[in-house]
Write a protein that holds these residues in place. Structure first.
Motif, short mmCIF file in Angstrom:
data_model
loop_
_atom_site.label_atom_id
_atom_site.label_comp_id
_atom_site.label_asym_id
_atom_site.label_seq_id
_atom_site.Cartn_x
_atom_site.Cartn_y
_atom_site.Cartn_z
N MET A 1 0.77 -1.03 0.01
CA MET A 1 -0.08 0.12 0.04
C MET A 1 0.72 1.21 0.05
N PRO A 2 0.72 2.36 -1.01
CA PRO A 2 1.42 3.30 -1.06
C PRO A 2 1.13 4.27 0.24
N ASP A 3 2.40 5.21 0.56
CA ASP A 3 2.35 6.12 1.56
C ASP A 3 1.22 7.20 1.45
N ALA A 4 0.57 7.74 2.20
CA ALA A 4 -0.35 8.59 1.95
C ALA A 4 0.20 9.73 1.80
N ARG A 5 -0.22 10.84 0.82
CA ARG A 5 0.26 12.15 0.57
C ARG A 5 -0.71 13.14 0.81
N PRO A 6 -1.02 13.52 2.39
CA PRO A 6 -2.04 14.38 2.41
C PRO A 6 -1.82 15.94 2.00
N PRO A 7 -2.71 16.63 1.56
CA PRO A 7 -3.95 16.38 2.08
C PRO A 7 -4.82 15.28 1.11
N LEU A 8 -5.76 14.60 1.63
CA LEU A 8 -6.69 13.52 0.94
C LEU A 8 -8.00 13.91 0.41
N PRO A 9 -8.11 13.38 -0.97
CA PRO A 9 -9.54 13.53 -1.06
C PRO A 9 -10.63 12.96 -0.09
N PRO A 10 -11.77 13.51 0.05
CA PRO A 10 -12.49 14.64 -0.96
C PRO A 10 -11.69 15.80 -0.29
N PHE A 11 -11.39 16.83 -1.32
CA PHE A 11 -10.97 18.12 -0.93
C PHE A 11 -11.97 19.15 -0.61
N THR A 12 -11.65 20.07 0.25
CA THR A 12 -12.30 21.26 0.55
C THR A 12 -11.41 22.36 0.04
N ARG A 13 -11.86 23.74 0.07
CA ARG A 13 -11.12 24.76 -0.55
C ARG A 13 -9.75 24.85 0.06
N GLU A 14 -9.71 24.71 1.52
CA GLU A 14 -8.57 24.75 2.16
C GLU A 14 -7.36 23.54 1.80
N THR A 15 -8.01 22.33 1.71
CA THR A 15 -7.07 21.31 1.58
C THR A 15 -6.61 21.41 0.13
N ALA A 16 -7.61 21.56 -0.89
CA ALA A 16 -7.27 21.73 -2.53
C ALA A 16 -6.27 22.90 -2.54
N ALA A 17 -6.27 24.04 -1.93
CA ALA A 17 -5.14 25.06 -1.80
C ALA A 17 -3.80 24.48 -1.41
N ARG A 18 -3.96 23.87 -0.29
CA ARG A 18 -2.77 23.22 0.34
C ARG A 18 -2.10 22.33 -0.66
N LYS A 19 -2.80 21.28 -1.52
CA LYS A 19 -2.27 20.64 -2.59
C LYS A 19 -1.81 21.19 -3.48
N VAL A 20 -2.35 22.49 -3.93
CA VAL A 20 -1.83 23.12 -5.08
C VAL A 20 -0.44 23.68 -4.49
N GLN A 21 -0.35 24.44 -3.30
CA GLN A 21 0.86 25.11 -3.05
C GLN A 21 1.57 23.99 -2.75
N ALA A 22 1.87 22.76 -2.30
CA ALA A 22 2.69 21.55 -2.14
C ALA A 22 3.13 21.25 -3.49
N ALA A 23 2.38 21.28 -4.53
CA ALA A 23 2.93 21.01 -5.72
C ALA A 23 3.66 22.07 -6.32
#
Length: 153
Positions: A1-23
């Protein structure tokens, strides 16, 4: 099983923005191996007219990309999100081996698995020749500018 890469879906505005900044942060390292860890082992990409599958192909693609795009600096901006998908607009600047500067404008569509790994990335990108005096991206985004949108032109 792969390691988790938070934030995880389903995304909220806050977690989606964090995912974008991490990228954005990862891509600005220009480390293909680090960037590839955000993608599933069988991730499928369309980058302009190039189609890739898997982390090894992603690493090879990014290695070649950053060998020819010098002083690369990227900004990503959350456009929309829903469940396990995020849409992003971005700009990056780089110079080629002749010293010519370019600003690249694009949109990405991302889809994630339950572990937060990107399973699909579709990128459409246009390049515009710019003079060095027109540059506005100088390295990674300063902390004070995080969360701010960037101008279109």
């Amino acid at each position: 099983m792969p390691d988790a890469r938070p934030p995880l879906p389903p995304f909220t505005r806050e977690t989606a923005a964090r995912k974008v900044q991490a990228a954005e942060d990862a891509w600005n390292t220009r480390d293909p191996h680090r960037v590839a860890l955000a993608y599933s082992e069988d991730s499928v990409w369309r980058n302009r007219g190039t189609f890739l599958t898997g982390r090894a192909a992603i690493v090879a693609f990014l290695t070649a990309k950053w060998a020819r795009e010098h002083e690369y600096a990227l900004r990503k901006d959350l456009w929309a999100f829903d469940g396990d998908r995020i849409a992003v607009r971005f700009q990056y600047e780089s110079r080629d081996e002749t010293g010519q500067w370019w600003r690249s404008y694009g949109n990405e569509l991302w889809e994630f698995d339950g572990h937060g790994l990107m399973t699909r990335r579709e990128a459409s990108i246009d390049d515009v020749r710019i003079d060095a005096s027109e540059r506005r991206l100088h390295g990674p985004r300063p902390e004070a500018e995080r969360g701010l949108s960037f101008p279109l032109q």
